[in-house]
Design an enzyme around this catalytic site. Structure first.
Site, PDB file in Angstrom:
ATOM      1  N   HIS A 113      47.335   3.659 -12.404  1.00 34.27           N
ATOM      2  CA  HIS A 113      46.512   4.209 -11.946  1.00 34.27           C
ATOM      3  C   HIS A 113      45.226   3.879 -11.825  1.00 34.27           C
ATOM      4  CE1 HIS A 113      45.296   7.402 -14.910  1.00 34.27           C
ATOM      5  NE2 HIS A 113      45.114   6.088 -15.465  1.00 34.27           N
ATOM      6  N   ASP A 143      46.425 -11.007 -21.567  1.00 30.00           N
ATOM      7  CA  ASP A 143      46.078 -10.581 -20.273  1.00 30.00           C
ATOM      8  C   ASP A 143      47.225 -10.214 -19.444  1.00 30.00           C
ATOM      9  OD1 ASP A 143      45.000 -10.206 -17.876  1.00 30.00           O
ATOM     10  OD2 ASP A 143      43.899 -11.898 -17.921  1.00 30.00           O
ATOM     11  N   MET A 144      47.544  -8.903 -19.189  1.00 24.85           N
ATOM     12  CA  MET A 144      48.677  -8.478 -18.314  1.00 24.85           C
ATOM     13  C   MET A 144      48.784  -9.060 -16.988  1.00 24.85           C
ATOM     14  SD  MET A 144      47.755  -4.517 -17.812  1.00 24.85           S
ATOM     15  CE  MET A 144      46.441  -4.054 -16.880  1.00 24.85           C
ATOM     16  N   GLY A 172      48.744  -0.552 -24.470  1.00 29.97           N
ATOM     17  CA  GLY A 172      48.926   0.595 -25.386  1.00 29.97           C
ATOM     18  C   GLY A 172      47.931   0.745 -26.606  1.00 29.97           C
ATOM     19  N   ARG A 229      44.110  -5.564 -24.716  1.00 22.78           N
ATOM     20  CA  ARG A 229      43.258  -6.818 -24.624  1.00 22.78           C
ATOM     21  C   ARG A 229      42.914  -7.296 -26.234  1.00 22.78           C
ATOM     22  NH1 ARG A 229      38.491  -3.623 -23.605  1.00 22.78           N
ATOM     23  NH2 ARG A 229      39.670  -1.822 -23.831  1.00 22.78           N
ATOM     24  N   VAL A 284      52.739  -1.934 -22.609  1.00 15.79           N
ATOM     25  CA  VAL A 284      51.361  -2.706 -22.148  1.00 15.79           C
ATOM     26  C   VAL A 284      50.113  -1.779 -21.702  1.00 15.79           C
ATOM     27  CG1 VAL A 284      50.760  -4.009 -19.698  1.00 15.79           C
ATOM     28  CG2 VAL A 284      53.035  -4.156 -20.586  1.00 15.79           C
TER      29      VAL A 284
END
Length: 357
Positions: A262, A244-245, A202, A225, A200
């Site tokens: 983060h 879209d995660m 990536g 994206r 994800v």
């Protein structure tokens, strides 16, 4: 009796002044680093095949002789900071000072397997580094990120609208991935038994390709994206999916989140983790979320490592993200519905975190 001001001895005050001046001018460190990358000095020394003198460097750079002294000054300073090694060499019965590469400057040799020059170019571009002049304004804005204040839009929207800097950013992330991949080669346990994985965020697939090379029977999906992956081609065990995660994550045994969480607030991280939990297999040890991030531990880490982590924490705050301690990670995992986790050291400042649904 020695005089004092505010209860402090003059020697202590002068030490404070030295520290203050060191940080007032700390931006010069970054600009000198940018200078050696822009002038390809690590490559010049690498191609030279041996330590290089300032006169040889000036000749190759074709800079005016009037600037030779300035080249020497910057090289001397960067050697003091660990980017070059000052050595003495014998040439035609004369001993001269020369500069050799160190472990740090070897990472700036363009074209090498491990090269962080794109990271230097991306971060020290005024687009990013210039944003930090807005820290005061940002701290009074309730919702805007630092980059929102400086760039006029969310950082990810800015990337979509600025293809040139978007490429620089993706190149920087790819270069950083190579460093993490060096660690992953010796860290097989996190991927044992996993038959499929979604990377994800990536990017262009640098990490995924290393995973596929290491585990040829593992099917890997790079999820990012749409504008990032739209023109990328997969292989037999590597494919690219845009999306879209925050909406959904492709199904797989495991999900990889490398330097993703983060970037985001705790609330956003919970949403991402919940979508990842929905995507992973419920089949025992096979189903898990694999996170590669920093874990702040001020009590156990070396001072320099802690300094790097805290610096990155301030940096990520400017995206409204953060670096987290183990307690903060644990809280996130529990709130996202996970039952257990395991933290293993990965590199000097990164950890591999396995989280089980």
């Amino acid at each position: 009796m020695a005089s004092s001001i505010n209860g402090r001895k003059p020697s202590e005050i002068f030490q404070g002044q030295a520290l203050l001046y060191r940080h007032i001018y700390a931006f010069i460190d970054s600009m000198c680093l940018k200078w050696i990358v822009e002038l390809d000095i690590p490559n010049i020394i690498h191609n030279h095949g041996k330590p290089i003198t300032v006169s040889e460097l000036v000749s190759i750079l074709k800079v005016p002789q009037t600037k030779a002294g300035n080249v020497q000054r910057i090289m001397r300073y960067m050697a003091h900071n660990g980017f070059f090694e000052r050595v003495r060499i014998q040439e035609e019965q004369e001993e001269n000072e020369a500069y050799a590469l160190t472990a740090a400057s070897e990472l700036l040799v363009k074209g090498s397997e491990l090269c962080l020059a794109p990271m230097v170019e991306c971060v020290l571009d005024p687009t990013l580094s210039g944003s930090y002049h807005q820290l005061k304004k940002w701290i009074y804005e309730e919702d805007l990120t630092l980059f929102g204040v400086s760039l006029g839009s969310h950082f990810w929207e800015f990337l979509n609208e600025n293809p040139e800097y978007n490429k620089s950013f993706n190149d920087a992330m790819a270069s950083d991935s190579q460093m993490i991949n060096l660690a992953l080669r010796d860290c097989n346990s996190g991927f044992e038994g996993v038959e499929s994985i979604v990377d994800v965020g990536g990017g262009i697939g640098t990490t995924a390709k290393i995973i596929c090379d290491t585990f040829p029977n593992l099917k890997c999906i790079v999820f990012d994206r749409p504008k990032v992956v739209e023109n990328l081609s997969g292989t037999n065990n590597l494919s690219y999916v845009g999306g879209d995660m925050f909406q959904s994550v492709p199904k797989a045994d495991a999900v990889l989140l490398k330097w993703i969480l983060h970037n985001w607030t705790d609330n956003d991280c919970r949403r991402i983790l919940e979508k990842c939990k929905e995507a992973v297999s419920s089949d025992g040890e096979k189903g898990k979320v694999i996170i590669i991030e920093m874990v702040i531990n001020e009590n156990q880490d070396e001072h320099e490592i802690t300094g790097t982590k805290l610096l990155m924490d301030v940096n990520m705050a400017c995206l409204n993200g953060k670096e987290r301690s183990e307690e903060e990670w644990k809280k996130l995992f529990i709130e996202a519905g996970f039952r257990d986790y395991k933290i293993s050291p990965l590199t000097g400042f990164l950890s591999l975190i396995e989280v089980y649904p």
